[in-house]
Design an enzyme around this catalytic site. Structure first.
Site, PDB file in Angstrom:
ATOM      1  N   LEU A  91       6.138   8.297  14.137  1.00 25.49           N
ATOM      2  CA  LEU A  91       5.375   7.659  15.216  1.00 25.49           C
ATOM      3  C   LEU A  91       4.517   8.690  15.931  1.00 25.49           C
ATOM      4  CD1 LEU A  91       7.942   5.207  16.907  1.00 25.49           C
ATOM      5  CD2 LEU A  91       6.176   4.682  15.243  1.00 25.49           C
TER       6      LEU A  91
ATOM      7  N   THR B 151       3.550  -5.701  14.110  1.00 25.27           N
ATOM      8  CA  THR B 151       3.808  -5.827  15.539  1.00 25.27           C
ATOM      9  C   THR B 151       4.300  -7.245  15.809  1.00 25.27           C
ATOM     10  OG1 THR B 151       2.034  -4.270  15.932  1.00 25.27           O
ATOM     11  CG2 THR B 151       2.737  -5.581  17.814  1.00 25.27           C
TER      12      THR B 151
ATOM     13  N   CYS C 288      -1.695   1.205  10.609  1.00 21.80           N
ATOM     14  CA  CYS C 288      -0.662   2.008  11.262  1.00 21.80           C
ATOM     15  C   CYS C 288      -0.934   2.430  12.700  1.00 21.80           C
ATOM     16  CB  CYS C 288      -0.396   3.257  10.438  1.00 21.80           C
ATOM     17  SG  CYS C 288       0.504   2.870   8.943  1.00 21.80           S
TER      18      CYS C 288
ATOM     19  N   ASP D 172       9.221  -7.155  -5.221  1.00 16.65           N
ATOM     20  CA  ASP D 172       8.568  -7.742  -4.049  1.00 16.65           C
ATOM     21  C   ASP D 172       8.821  -9.237  -4.091  1.00 16.65           C
ATOM     22  OD1 ASP D 172       5.895  -6.590  -2.248  1.00 16.65           O
ATOM     23  OD2 ASP D 172       6.319  -8.742  -2.243  1.00 16.65           O
TER      24      ASP D 172
ATOM     25  N   SER E 196       9.416   2.402   5.386  1.00 14.95           N
ATOM     26  CA  SER E 196       8.618   1.734   6.410  1.00 14.95           C
ATOM     27  C   SER E 196       8.738   2.508   7.718  1.00 14.95           C
ATOM     28  CB  SER E 196       9.135   0.321   6.668  1.00 14.95           C
ATOM     29  OG  SER E 196       9.295  -0.389   5.473  1.00 14.95           O
TER      30      SER E 196
ATOM     31  N   TYR F  61       0.828  -1.211   0.000  1.00  9.28           N
ATOM     32  CA  TYR F  61       0.000   0.000   0.000  1.00  9.28           C
ATOM     33  C   TYR F  61       0.859   1.257   0.000  1.00  9.28           C
ATOM     34  CZ  TYR F  61      -4.134  -2.804   0.912  1.00  9.28           C
ATOM     35  OH  TYR F  61      -5.160  -3.707   0.796  1.00  9.28           O
TER      36      TYR F  61
HETATM   37  C1  UDX Z   1       3.943  -1.496   5.455  1.00  7.57           C
HETATM   38  C2  UDX Z   1       3.672  -1.158   6.907  1.00  7.57           C
HETATM   39  O1  UDX Z   1       2.316  -1.393   7.182  1.00  7.57           O
HETATM   40  C3  UDX Z   1       3.968   0.273   7.211  1.00  7.57           C
HETATM   41  O2  UDX Z   1       3.928   0.544   8.574  1.00  7.57           O
HETATM   42  C4  UDX Z   1       5.310   0.573   6.781  1.00  7.57           C
HETATM   43  O3  UDX Z   1       5.512   1.949   6.973  1.00  7.57           O
HETATM   44  C5  UDX Z   1       5.541   0.175   5.347  1.00  7.57           C
HETATM   45  O4  UDX Z   1       5.218  -1.175   5.138  1.00  7.57           O
HETATM   46  P1  UDX Z   1       2.256  -1.427   3.501  1.00  7.57           P
HETATM   47  O5  UDX Z   1       2.831  -1.022   2.201  1.00  7.57           O
HETATM   48  O6  UDX Z   1       0.849  -1.040   3.804  1.00  7.57           O
HETATM   49  O7  UDX Z   1       3.062  -0.770   4.663  1.00  7.57           O
HETATM   50  O8  UDX Z   1       2.486  -2.996   3.741  1.00  7.57           O
HETATM   51  P2  UDX Z   1       2.182  -4.201   2.789  1.00  7.57           P
HETATM   52  O9  UDX Z   1       1.046  -3.876   1.886  1.00  7.57           O
HETATM   53  O10 UDX Z   1       2.139  -5.408   3.648  1.00  7.57           O
HETATM   54  O11 UDX Z   1       3.484  -4.283   1.834  1.00  7.57           O
HETATM   55  C6  UDX Z   1       4.719  -4.756   2.186  1.00  7.57           C
HETATM   56  C7  UDX Z   1       5.267  -5.583   1.019  1.00  7.57           C
HETATM   57  O12 UDX Z   1       6.630  -5.934   1.284  1.00  7.57           O
HETATM   58  C8  UDX Z   1       4.526  -6.896   0.776  1.00  7.57           C
HETATM   59  O13 UDX Z   1       4.030  -6.929  -0.539  1.00  7.57           O
HETATM   60  C9  UDX Z   1       5.595  -7.978   1.003  1.00  7.57           C
HETATM   61  O14 UDX Z   1       5.478  -9.084   0.149  1.00  7.57           O
HETATM   62  C10 UDX Z   1       6.879  -7.203   0.740  1.00  7.57           C
HETATM   63  N1  UDX Z   1       8.055  -7.822   1.379  1.00  7.57           N
HETATM   64  C11 UDX Z   1       8.045  -8.125   2.698  1.00  7.57           C
HETATM   65  C12 UDX Z   1       9.201  -8.059   0.607  1.00  7.57           C
HETATM   66  O15 UDX Z   1       9.217  -7.793  -0.591  1.00  7.57           O
HETATM   67  N2  UDX Z   1      10.292  -8.602   1.231  1.00  7.57           N
HETATM   68  C13 UDX Z   1      10.296  -8.957   2.545  1.00  7.57           C
HETATM   69  O16 UDX Z   1      11.295  -9.443   3.055  1.00  7.57           O
HETATM   70  C14 UDX Z   1       9.132  -8.698   3.305  1.00  7.57           C
HETATM   71  C1  UDX Z   2      -2.871   7.038   8.748  1.00 12.09           C
HETATM   72  C2  UDX Z   2      -2.310   8.470   8.742  1.00 12.09           C
HETATM   73  O1  UDX Z   2      -3.387   9.399   8.520  1.00 12.09           O
HETATM   74  C3  UDX Z   2      -1.245   8.612   7.666  1.00 12.09           C
HETATM   75  O2  UDX Z   2      -0.674   9.904   7.721  1.00 12.09           O
HETATM   76  C4  UDX Z   2      -0.165   7.559   7.898  1.00 12.09           C
HETATM   77  O3  UDX Z   2       0.793   7.618   6.872  1.00 12.09           O
HETATM   78  C5  UDX Z   2      -0.785   6.172   7.938  1.00 12.09           C
HETATM   79  O4  UDX Z   2      -1.807   6.120   8.918  1.00 12.09           O
HETATM   80  P1  UDX Z   2      -4.630   5.697   7.278  1.00 12.09           P
HETATM   81  O5  UDX Z   2      -4.601   4.706   8.383  1.00 12.09           O
HETATM   82  O6  UDX Z   2      -4.458   5.217   5.883  1.00 12.09           O
HETATM   83  O7  UDX Z   2      -3.511   6.827   7.502  1.00 12.09           O
HETATM   84  O8  UDX Z   2      -6.049   6.475   7.313  1.00 12.09           O
HETATM   85  P2  UDX Z   2      -6.667   7.626   8.224  1.00 12.09           P
HETATM   86  O9  UDX Z   2      -7.426   8.520   7.335  1.00 12.09           O
HETATM   87  O10 UDX Z   2      -5.677   8.254   9.098  1.00 12.09           O
HETATM   88  O11 UDX Z   2      -7.749   6.843   9.102  1.00 12.09           O
HETATM   89  C6  UDX Z   2      -7.399   5.933  10.129  1.00 12.09           C
HETATM   90  C7  UDX Z   2      -8.632   5.471  10.875  1.00 12.09           C
HETATM   91  O12 UDX Z   2      -9.180   6.515  11.667  1.00 12.09           O
HETATM   92  C8  UDX Z   2      -9.772   4.990   9.971  1.00 12.09           C
HETATM   93  O13 UDX Z   2     -10.348   3.833  10.523  1.00 12.09           O
HETATM   94  C9  UDX Z   2     -10.735   6.147   9.996  1.00 12.09           C
HETATM   95  O14 UDX Z   2     -12.060   5.767   9.737  1.00 12.09           O
HETATM   96  C10 UDX Z   2     -10.574   6.636  11.423  1.00 12.09           C
HETATM   97  N1  UDX Z   2     -10.970   8.042  11.625  1.00 12.09           N
HETATM   98  C11 UDX Z   2     -10.302   9.037  10.982  1.00 12.09           C
HETATM   99  C12 UDX Z   2     -11.997   8.355  12.512  1.00 12.09           C
HETATM  100  O15 UDX Z   2     -12.607   7.470  13.120  1.00 12.09           O
HETATM  101  N2  UDX Z   2     -12.323   9.681  12.705  1.00 12.09           N
HETATM  102  C13 UDX Z   2     -11.669  10.704  12.073  1.00 12.09           C
HETATM  103  O16 UDX Z   2     -12.021  11.876  12.310  1.00 12.09           O
HETATM  104  C14 UDX Z   2     -10.623  10.367  11.173  1.00 12.09           C
END
Ligand code: UDX
Ligand code: UDX
Length: 458
Positions: free
Chosen positions: A220, A93, A275, A36, A130, A14
């Site tokens: 964080l 985690t 996150c 990946d 990350s 993502y």
């Molecule tokens: C993730 C974490 O959720 C976020 O906190 C961090 O900042 C960035 O990585 P996201 O992109 O949402 O974010 O995760 P995910 O969709 O699970 O993608 C990670 C990718 O890394 C997966 O497609 C996985 O296959 C790949 N991966 C993982 C590798 O290519 N090599 C590895 O050793 C481990």
């Molecule tokens: C979050 C941070 O916003 C982003 O900056 C960081 O890089 C990754 O984590 P994300 O988790 O993708 O992004 O979505 P976000 O829009 O922050 O929403 C997180 C959760 O909070 C959702 O479940 C959303 O529905 C909820 N939310 C958000 C509320 O319940 N109320 C609000 O007013 C805003």
């Protein structure tokens, strides 16, 4: 064509996917390769059905793919061919050993660092995308620079602030880009290289340069503050339900104070997403490991209020549906953790669905984008659940509807039609406060929203 820079991103998730698509679109002079270990995921990135749903992403990928944006599972070759490597592998985690449930599991990160080291023939800049605990960069640098081949690595921290559902917009027009590096000549030079990438489309004053630990900790902290606002407003929503104050009115009134601001004050069934919880638990763990118990407890409470808010939603349903939902059909409208994404990681809907099944309800899950993920999340109890993309069919014969994701689609349903197809008395629990409650009440529903007095016909 010769490219100005060869950029690699390890991790096509993502974060990695959308970020690299935007860099490729904004910088046609760079070659951007995303690798990946997951071959299926790479296959999907190279197809018409991308592995993630994100508004605007498909168009961007179509425009750039195989021109200056490439997806491949050849990690080794990718490493050899690039000078700048973004790492966006997952840092979940930890589920085992010391710090289980709180600390970040860094095994993929370390494995990736070692892979970079073993395949590199030239010096490189490694960019932490990350989210990582503070001081990870130092550990990574030690691993990378523990070689005797005369090549060196600079580790730069460049945390991602995009939110899912608006990722492309956030990347194209970010509030700020943060780039942290060591304050050494090598570190500063590496930081400048990364600044140069973003300066192609981000105004210079929005690119912040800092030391590497500030950058790691800022990520964080930003997530902890955002989540804290939601827990704050959700805690007040409980008080509203007791006092006939209306949470929307309270949020509006406090948000007008420019020091507080209007954003991120929407009361809800709870926050989800990959996150918030992970990063707060990580912060808590770091504080504890430095002996800062009070600080740890303070942030821990943000997560506790969120769990409590989810629990309250279920209690409310039970209490108002005559203390039993056994054998009652309940339609859950929305399963994604927020609208405009198919992502369900840590979605409150997972907990709500499980709790309702424990209460022996018959549940129907509906969502326009997240049903595939919902099925995986509920695998253990899949045989007890109906998955139905059409919200009207999901509601047919139901005793209650619960809105769990704020999809626009649910705002404009024909609720008279929905009401007529349900078992009476019909209940609606709006976990996102997106519906017109008074109108629903007039149609005949018993309406329960977050932080508002209930509208009941009995
Ligand atoms: C993730 C974490 O959720 C976020 O906190 C961090 O900042 C960035 O990585 P996201 O992109 O949402 O974010 O995760 P995910 O969709 O699970 O993608 C990670 C990718 O890394 C997966 O497609 C996985 O296959 C790949 N991966 C993982 C590798 O290519 N090599 C590895 O050793 C481990
Ligand atoms: C979050 C941070 O916003 C982003 O900056 C960081 O890089 C990754 O984590 P994300 O988790 O993708 O992004 O979505 P976000 O829009 O922050 O929403 C997180 C959760 O909070 C959702 O479940 C959303 O529905 C909820 N939310 C958000 C509320 O319940 N109320 C609000 O007013 C805003």
């Amino acid at each position: 064509m010769e490219f100005e820079k060869n950029i690699l991103c390890i991790g096509a998730g993502y974060v990695g996917g959308p970020t690299m698509a935007v860099i490729a679109a904004k910088c046609p002079q760079y070659r951007v390769l995303v690798v990946d270990v997951d071959k299926e995921r790479i296959k999907a990135w190279n197809s018409d059905r991308l592995p993630i749903f994100e508004p605007g992403l498909q168009d961007l990928v179509k425009k750039t793919r195989d021109k200056n944006l490439f997806f491949s599972s050849e990690v080794q070759r990718g490493i050899q061919e690039s000078e700048i490597i973004f790492v966006s592998v997952n840092t979940p985690t930890k589920t085992f050993g010391q710090g289980a449930g709180r600390a970040a599991d860094l095994q993929y990160w370390e494995k990736t660092a070692r892979e970079i080291l073993s395949h590199s023939k030239t010096s490189k800049i490694v960019v932490e995308k990350s989210t990582l605990p503070v001081r990870t960069a130092t550990a990574m640098e030690r691993i990378l620079n523990g070689n005797s081949r005369g090549i060196s690595f600079e580790v730069v921290s460049n945390p991602e602030f995009l939110a899912e559902g608006t990722a492309i917009q956030d990347l194209e027009n970010p509030d700020r880009v943060l780039i942290g590096a060591k304050e050494t000549p090598g570190g500063i030079k590496a930081r400048k290289e990364i600044v140069e990438i973003y300066a192609n489309w981000v105004p210079r004053e929005r690119i912040i340069e800092s030391n590497v630990w500030s950058s790691e900790l800022s990520k964080l902290t930003a997530n902890a503050f955002l989540a804290q606002r939601i827990s704050s407003i959700n805690s007040i929503s409980a008080l509203c339900e007791k006092t006939e104050a209306d949470i929307n009115e309270v949020a509006y009134a406090i948000g007008m104070d420019s020091r507080i601001g209007p954003k991120f004050l929407k009361a809800s069934v709870g926050f989800g997403g990959s996150c918030f919880k992970k990063d707060i638990m990580n912060l808590v763990y770091i504080c504890e490991s430095y002996g800062l118990e009070k600080v740890a407890q303070y942030w821990q409470a943000v997560v506790e209020i969120n769990d409590w808010q989810e629990g309250r939603f279920i209690q409310n349903m039970l209490a108002n549906m005559f203390n039993t939902v056994a054998e009652k059909r309940i339609a859950l409208l929305g399963f994604a953790f927020k609208a405009n994404t198919g992502d369900t990681r840590e979605s409150p809907a997972i907990y709500i669905a499980q709790a309702l099944i424990e209460e022996r309800a018959r549940i129907v899950v509906s969502d326009p984008e997240a049903l595939e993920n919902a099925r995986k999340d509920l695998k253990r109890i899949e045989d007890k659940i109906i998955f139905e993309p059409d919200p009207y069919r999901a509601a047919e014969g139901a005793h209650a509807i619960a809105i769990l994701t704020e999809w626009d689609l649910y705002k404009t349903l024909d609720y008279e039609r929905v009401f007529d197809s349900m078992v009476q008395p019909a209940f609606i629990f709006d976990g996102r406060n997106i519906l017109h409650h008074k109108r629903l009440f007039e149609i005949g529903f018993n309406v329960f929203a977050i932080g508002k007095a209930p509208l009941k016909h009995f």
